[in-house]
Design a protein around this motif. Structure first.
Motif, PDB file in Angstrom:
ATOM      1  N   LYS A   1      13.056   2.824   8.534  1.00  0.00           N
ATOM      2  CA  LYS A   1      12.861   4.241   8.250  1.00  0.00           C
ATOM      3  C   LYS A   1      11.817   4.841   9.188  1.00  0.00           C
ATOM      4  CE  LYS A   1      10.275   6.102   4.927  1.00  0.00           C
ATOM      5  NZ  LYS A   1       9.445   6.998   5.609  1.00  0.00           N
ATOM      6  N   ASP A   2      10.754   4.095   9.455  1.00  0.00           N
ATOM      7  CA  ASP A   2       9.719   4.586  10.360  1.00  0.00           C
ATOM      8  C   ASP A   2      10.254   4.758  11.786  1.00  0.00           C
ATOM      9  OD1 ASP A   2       7.909   4.678   8.338  1.00  0.00           O
ATOM     10  OD2 ASP A   2       6.926   2.779   8.858  1.00  0.00           O
TER      11      ASP A   2
ATOM     12  N   LEU B   1      11.543  -0.182   5.243  1.00  0.00           N
ATOM     13  CA  LEU B   1      10.463   0.753   5.577  1.00  0.00           C
ATOM     14  C   LEU B   1      10.227   0.808   7.081  1.00  0.00           C
ATOM     15  CD1 LEU B   1       7.896   0.051   2.747  1.00  0.00           C
ATOM     16  CD2 LEU B   1       9.263   2.108   3.074  1.00  0.00           C
TER      17      LEU B   1
ATOM     18  N   ASP C   1       0.640   3.963  -2.946  1.00  0.00           N
ATOM     19  CA  ASP C   1       0.367   5.384  -2.703  1.00  0.00           C
ATOM     20  C   ASP C   1       1.422   6.255  -3.361  1.00  0.00           C
ATOM     21  OD1 ASP C   1      -1.874   4.819  -1.256  1.00  0.00           O
ATOM     22  OD2 ASP C   1      -0.876   4.973   0.702  1.00  0.00           O
ATOM     23  N   ARG C   2       2.662   5.849  -3.286  1.00  0.00           N
ATOM     24  CA  ARG C   2       3.738   6.636  -3.876  1.00  0.00           C
ATOM     25  C   ARG C   2       3.656   6.642  -5.398  1.00  0.00           C
ATOM     26  NH1 ARG C   2       9.121   8.481  -1.936  1.00  0.00           N
ATOM     27  NH2 ARG C   2       8.006   8.223   0.003  1.00  0.00           N
ATOM     28  N   LEU C   3       3.274   5.504  -5.990  1.00  0.00           N
ATOM     29  CA  LEU C   3       3.189   5.413  -7.446  1.00  0.00           C
ATOM     30  C   LEU C   3       1.851   5.888  -7.995  1.00  0.00           C
ATOM     31  CD1 LEU C   3       4.871   1.925  -7.944  1.00  0.00           C
ATOM     32  CD2 LEU C   3       5.882   4.168  -8.376  1.00  0.00           C
ATOM     33  N   GLY C   4       0.853   6.010  -7.141  1.00  0.00           N
ATOM     34  CA  GLY C   4      -0.456   6.470  -7.573  1.00  0.00           C
ATOM     35  C   GLY C   4      -1.299   5.391  -8.228  1.00  0.00           C
TER      36      GLY C   4
ATOM     37  N   SER D   1       0.821  -1.208   0.000  1.00  0.00           N
ATOM     38  CA  SER D   1       0.000   0.000   0.000  1.00  0.00           C
ATOM     39  C   SER D   1       0.856   1.260   0.000  1.00  0.00           C
ATOM     40  CB  SER D   1      -0.951  -0.002   1.186  1.00  0.00           C
ATOM     41  OG  SER D   1      -0.238  -0.018   2.393  1.00  0.00           O
ATOM     42  N   ARG D   2       2.008   1.220   0.668  1.00  0.00           N
ATOM     43  CA  ARG D   2       2.869   2.400   0.669  1.00  0.00           C
ATOM     44  C   ARG D   2       3.469   2.654  -0.707  1.00  0.00           C
ATOM     45  NH1 ARG D   2       6.311   2.428   6.152  1.00  0.00           N
ATOM     46  NH2 ARG D   2       7.001   4.421   5.293  1.00  0.00           N
ATOM     47  N   PHE D   3       3.879   1.594  -1.394  1.00  0.00           N
ATOM     48  CA  PHE D   3       4.398   1.778  -2.751  1.00  0.00           C
ATOM     49  C   PHE D   3       3.293   2.190  -3.711  1.00  0.00           C
ATOM     50  CE2 PHE D   3       8.109  -0.940  -1.554  1.00  0.00           C
ATOM     51  CZ  PHE D   3       9.035   0.061  -1.708  1.00  0.00           C
TER      52      PHE D   3
END
Length: 75
Positions: free
Chosen positions: A62-63, A59, A24-27, A20-22
Motif C-alpha cells: 500500500k505504501d 502495508l 495508531d489506527r485503533l488508538g 505501531s500503525r495498527f
C-alpha cells in the motif's frame, strides 16, 4: 542482556511498523498490540505470525502504490 536489547532494537527497526500503525489506527499503545500478537501466536501455534507477515506485506505494498504528494509538481 546487551545481545537481547540489540536483537530487540533490530526487529523494532525492521519490523515494517505493523504494530505501531495498527495501534495508531485503533488508538491504543503499540506494546498492547505486540503483546496480543505474542499471546495469540502461542494459542494458535504460529498462525498469527503468518497473519502478521501478510499484513506487513500488504502495508508495504500500500505504501508503494499510494504515496502522498505534497503538490502537483511531485509527479
Amino acid at each position: 542482556m546487551k545481545l537481547i536489547d540489540s536483537l530487540r532494537h533490530f526487529f523494532e527497526r525492521h519490523g515494517f511498523a505493523v504494530s505501531s500503525r495498527f495501534a495508531d489506527r485503533l488508538g491504543i499503545s503499540a506494546a498492547n498490540v505486540r503483546l496480543f500478537f505474542i499471546y495469540i501466536s502461542f494459542v494458535t501455534l504460529g498462525f498469527s505470525f503468518g497473519i502478521y507477515l501478510t499484513l506487513a506485506f500488504l502495508l508495504r505494498l500500500k505504501d508503494l502504490l499510494y504515496t502522498k504528494r505534497k503538490s502537483v509538481f511531485d509527479l
